[in-house]
Design an enzyme around this catalytic site. Structure first.
Site, PDB file in Angstrom:
ATOM      1  N   GLU A 172     -13.366   9.971 -13.374  1.00 29.22           N
ATOM      2  CA  GLU A 172     -12.331   8.967 -13.086  1.00 29.22           C
ATOM      3  C   GLU A 172     -12.201   8.038 -14.294  1.00 29.22           C
ATOM      4  OE1 GLU A 172      -9.906   8.062 -10.711  1.00 29.22           O
ATOM      5  OE2 GLU A 172      -9.618   6.588 -12.305  1.00 29.22           O
ATOM      6  N   HIS A 230      -3.317  -0.568  30.316  1.00 21.63           N
ATOM      7  CA  HIS A 230      -2.286  -1.597  30.490  1.00 21.63           C
ATOM      8  C   HIS A 230      -2.892  -2.963  30.200  1.00 21.63           C
ATOM      9  CE1 HIS A 230       1.190  -3.652  32.146  1.00 21.63           C
ATOM     10  NE2 HIS A 230       0.359  -4.408  32.853  1.00 21.63           N
TER      11      HIS A 230
HETATM   12  P1  FAD Z   1      -4.305   8.556  -7.019  1.00 22.37           P
HETATM   13  O1  FAD Z   1      -4.696   7.634  -5.942  1.00 22.37           O
HETATM   14  O2  FAD Z   1      -3.182   8.162  -7.901  1.00 22.37           O
HETATM   15  O3  FAD Z   1      -5.608   8.810  -7.886  1.00 22.37           O
HETATM   16  C1  FAD Z   1      -5.594   9.560  -9.053  1.00 22.37           C
HETATM   17  C2  FAD Z   1      -6.737   9.088  -9.918  1.00 22.37           C
HETATM   18  O4  FAD Z   1      -6.859   9.964 -11.029  1.00 22.37           O
HETATM   19  C3  FAD Z   1      -6.516   7.691 -10.520  1.00 22.37           C
HETATM   20  O5  FAD Z   1      -7.598   6.854 -10.172  1.00 22.37           O
HETATM   21  C4  FAD Z   1      -6.454   7.923 -12.021  1.00 22.37           C
HETATM   22  O6  FAD Z   1      -7.060   6.882 -12.771  1.00 22.37           O
HETATM   23  C5  FAD Z   1      -7.242   9.220 -12.167  1.00 22.37           C
HETATM   24  N1  FAD Z   1      -6.885  10.014 -13.344  1.00 22.37           N
HETATM   25  C6  FAD Z   1      -5.645  10.430 -13.724  1.00 22.37           C
HETATM   26  N2  FAD Z   1      -5.722  11.159 -14.852  1.00 22.37           N
HETATM   27  C7  FAD Z   1      -7.035  11.202 -15.171  1.00 22.37           C
HETATM   28  C8  FAD Z   1      -7.773  11.810 -16.250  1.00 22.37           C
HETATM   29  N3  FAD Z   1      -7.147  12.513 -17.206  1.00 22.37           N
HETATM   30  N4  FAD Z   1      -9.113  11.657 -16.281  1.00 22.37           N
HETATM   31  C9  FAD Z   1      -9.750  10.934 -15.329  1.00 22.37           C
HETATM   32  N5  FAD Z   1      -9.118  10.353 -14.292  1.00 22.37           N
HETATM   33  C10 FAD Z   1      -7.787  10.490 -14.224  1.00 22.37           C
HETATM   34  N6  FAD Z   1       0.005   5.847   0.847  1.00 22.37           N
HETATM   35  C11 FAD Z   1      -0.279   5.813   2.170  1.00 22.37           C
HETATM   36  O7  FAD Z   1      -0.619   6.847   2.751  1.00 22.37           O
HETATM   37  N7  FAD Z   1      -0.200   4.645   2.886  1.00 22.37           N
HETATM   38  C12 FAD Z   1       0.153   3.484   2.304  1.00 22.37           C
HETATM   39  O8  FAD Z   1       0.218   2.446   2.977  1.00 22.37           O
HETATM   40  C13 FAD Z   1       0.463   3.485   0.916  1.00 22.37           C
HETATM   41  N8  FAD Z   1       0.821   2.344   0.295  1.00 22.37           N
HETATM   42  C14 FAD Z   1       1.054   2.359  -1.047  1.00 22.37           C
HETATM   43  C15 FAD Z   1       1.411   1.171  -1.663  1.00 22.37           C
HETATM   44  C16 FAD Z   1       1.657   1.142  -3.023  1.00 22.37           C
HETATM   45  C17 FAD Z   1       2.043  -0.162  -3.686  1.00 22.37           C
HETATM   46  C18 FAD Z   1       1.530   2.338  -3.786  1.00 22.37           C
HETATM   47  C19 FAD Z   1       1.753   2.318  -5.264  1.00 22.37           C
HETATM   48  C20 FAD Z   1       1.182   3.531  -3.179  1.00 22.37           C
HETATM   49  C21 FAD Z   1       0.948   3.560  -1.802  1.00 22.37           C
HETATM   50  N9  FAD Z   1       0.614   4.732  -1.132  1.00 22.37           N
HETATM   51  C22 FAD Z   1       0.365   4.710   0.211  1.00 22.37           C
HETATM   52  C23 FAD Z   1       0.515   6.032  -1.845  1.00 22.37           C
HETATM   53  C24 FAD Z   1      -0.966   6.365  -2.143  1.00 22.37           C
HETATM   54  O9  FAD Z   1      -1.518   5.347  -2.945  1.00 22.37           O
HETATM   55  C25 FAD Z   1      -1.051   7.700  -2.851  1.00 22.37           C
HETATM   56  O10 FAD Z   1      -0.408   8.687  -2.072  1.00 22.37           O
HETATM   57  C26 FAD Z   1      -2.510   8.122  -3.047  1.00 22.37           C
HETATM   58  O11 FAD Z   1      -3.200   7.169  -3.806  1.00 22.37           O
HETATM   59  C27 FAD Z   1      -2.560   9.479  -3.743  1.00 22.37           C
HETATM   60  O12 FAD Z   1      -3.885   9.859  -3.945  1.00 22.37           O
HETATM   61  P2  FAD Z   1      -4.290  10.820  -5.158  1.00 22.37           P
HETATM   62  O13 FAD Z   1      -5.756  11.009  -5.038  1.00 22.37           O
HETATM   63  O14 FAD Z   1      -3.408  11.977  -5.180  1.00 22.37           O
HETATM   64  O15 FAD Z   1      -3.944  10.000  -6.489  1.00 22.37           O
END
Ligand code: FAD
Ligand code: NAD
Length: 461
Positions: free
Chosen positions: A35, A440
């Site tokens: 990460e 309820h």
């Molecule tokens: P991410 O959470 O984006 O994690 C990917 C990780 O990979 C990151 O930490 C990044 O640093 C790391 N990374 C990337 N490239 C590299 C690399 N080359 N080397 C090492 N690390 C790397 N979803 C919901 O279900 N409910 C909600 O209420 C909701 N609210 C949201 C509110 C906001 C403001 C935002 C922006 C998003 C929200 N989402 C919500 C969406 C949710 O955050 C994402 O769907 C979720 O985080 C996706 O998970 P992921 O593991 O695919 O990616």
């Protein structure tokens, strides 16, 4: 250069990646999660949790602001004040606890977390740059879980008064005039919170309606509430660029100027599939997303992809469920993505929940359907919470009552997402739900009543 090898390497420690790491560790697989920012990813650090913390603070503030002597509840309170910097510090404390918790869970499961930025050298090898000596990791299986990032409009680049959701969740004072570009999930959740904190909010939405992913019956109560909160919603309006005072936009071919102290751009998120050496791999694509099959395998042997990088819906619980499934597949278990639905919840005021098919989507399948809708105006719990706008709606097959879809809108309705999901995933029929004793007074009784209504014998309307 340090050389490491493992059975499973996960790139990205967001909800997809960290859940994959925890489950793989539990299953005894030698696992490394890399990460580059903070464990927990977008969701825990700048997404789901921080936004819900801000929404909660705004709700509390707004509630107090309404007790100005005119409340029907008979409550009067002194006018509230907010120190947003302290609110943000409180929110940061929650994030800190959660990211620390994720690191602890990975460790407890026996998975190793490495902080650094991973880049593919080939389909089996990744180089991690970090403080200190770089690491080369060779793995039998690699999971791409690199997530997504905010879409930037070329004519409205982030910087200065133009901010993304990340900055909007870390402001130290409430902007006097906030213009939100994009009336989708993030724009409306955060825009509503700032309106409740006292900002004058204008939402600029390119489409003819807000939240185009939900049907208009569900978004209508939200639209009414935005108006009540004094939020100006400009539909069929497109942002064009910065003006001297704020945002320049266009509606019906006419240019308009919207003065703003901050411009929050929330026009969607794009997958992080263009970095980490991913373009150098021979992966099939679905537009900007990485294509996967029903086991989250990509077109390249030994490479899986999960979460936002693989497409819609870009939701944390989808990423987590994929992560858990992939870990089990790598452990040799037979799993495929066979979910009947992925619940969607929008934390607007009121909240919206949708699981499975809407009435129109169900009709479009050609199956004969029946729909039942129960309003919160007839639900005692909703009335006692001053939350009587909204409803629960069920759509089922006409021939056997199999529930195809459940939706609802109303204050606090996000907590019904579990009941909706269970009903659909377990193949419940209308009479199954009708036969269950619902406590309820609760909002959940509206689910019971909607099913009774679809069966033709609702009790309370
Ligand atoms: P991410 O959470 O984006 O994690 C990917 C990780 O990979 C990151 O930490 C990044 O640093 C790391 N990374 C990337 N490239 C590299 C690399 N080359 N080397 C090492 N690390 C790397 N979803 C919901 O279900 N409910 C909600 O209420 C909701 N609210 C949201 C509110 C906001 C403001 C935002 C922006 C998003 C929200 N989402 C919500 C969406 C949710 O955050 C994402 O769907 C979720 O985080 C996706 O998970 P992921 O593991 O695919 O990616
Ligand atoms: P979104 O897709 O929900 O909404 C973007 C909106 O911007 C759309 O309504 C679109 O028509 C509009 N738009 C696009 N270009 C425009 C322009 N030039 N001018 C005016 N309007 C324009 O995207 P988002 O709000 O950025 O959220 C991104 C994703 O994050 C969501 O799709 C969702 O997957 C996830 N998310 C989920 C939750 C939740 O589950 N509660 C909360 C926040 C974010």
């Amino acid at each position: 250069m340090i050389d490491l090898s493992c059975k499973l390497l996960v790139i990205g420690g967001g909800p997809g990646g960290y859940v994959c790491g925890i489950r793989a560790g539990q299953l005894g697989i030698e696992t490394i999660v890399v990460e580059e920012a903070r464990a927990g990813g977008t969701c825990l650090t700048v997404g789901c949790i921080p936004s819900k913390a801000l929404i909660h603070a705004a709700d509390e503030f707004h509630k107090l602001a309404q007790y100005d002597g005119r409340s029907a509840l008979g409550i009067t309170a002194a006018s509230p004040a907010i120190d947003l910097a302290r609110t943000v510090a409180w929110k940061d404390g929650i994030v800190e606890r959660l990211t620390g918790g994720v690191e602890g869970l990975l460790k407890k499961a026996g998975a190793r977390l490495i902080h650094g930025s991973a880049e593919f050298l080939d389909g089996k090898t990744v180089e991690v740059s970090r403080d200190g000596e770089p690491i080369r990791i060779t793995a039998e299986t690699i999971v791409i879980a690199t997530g997504s990032e905010p879409v930037e409009l070329p004519f409205l680049p982030f910087g200065g008064k133009v901010i993304s959701s990340t900055e909007a969740l870390a402001l130290d004072s409430v902007p006097e005039r906030l213009v939100v570009v994009g009336g989708g999930y993030i724009g409306l959740e955060i825009g509503t919170a700032y309106a409740k904190l006292g900002a004058r909010v204008t939402v600029v939405e390119a489409m003819a309606r807000i939240l185009p992913q939900y049907d208009s019956a569900l978004t209508k109560p939200v639209m009414t509430s935005l108006e009540t909160l004094g939020i100006k919603v400009l539909l069929d309006t497109r942002a064009r660029g910065l003006s001297d005072t704020g945002l320049s936009a266009e509606t019906d071919g006419e240019a308009i100027d919207l003065p703003a102290d901050r411009i929050l751009v929330t026009v969607g998120r794009r997958p992080r599939s263009g970095g980490a050496g991913i373009p150098g791999l021979d992966l099939d694509r679905n537009g900007p997303f990485i294509s996967i099959d029903e086991t989250c395998r990509t077109s390249m042997r030994g490479v899986f992809a999960i979460g936002d990088v693989t497409g819609e819906p870009m939701l944390a619980h989808r990423a987590m469920a994929q992560g858990e499934m992939v870990a089990e597949i790598v452990a040799g278990r037979k799993r495929i993505w066979d979910k009947a639905c992925i619940p969607a919840v929008c934390f607007t005021d009121p909240e919206i929940v949708s699981c499975g098919l809407s009435p129109d989507e169900a009709k479009a399948t050609g199956i004969e359907t029946v729909t039942g809708q129960f309003p919160f105006t007839a639900n005692g719990r909703a009335m006692s919470m001053e939350a009587d706008s909204g409803f629960v709606r069920v759509t089922a097959r006409k021939d056997n009552g199999l529930i195809l879809g459940l939706q609802g809108v109303g204050v606090g309705i996000s907590e019904l997402a579990a009941a909706f999901g269970i009903a659909i995933e377990m193949g419940a029929r209308l009479d199954d739900i009708a036969a269950i004793v619902h406590a309820h007074p609760t909002l959940g009784e509206a689910l019971h009543e909607a099913c009774l209504k679809a069966l033709g014998h609702s009790l309370h309307i």
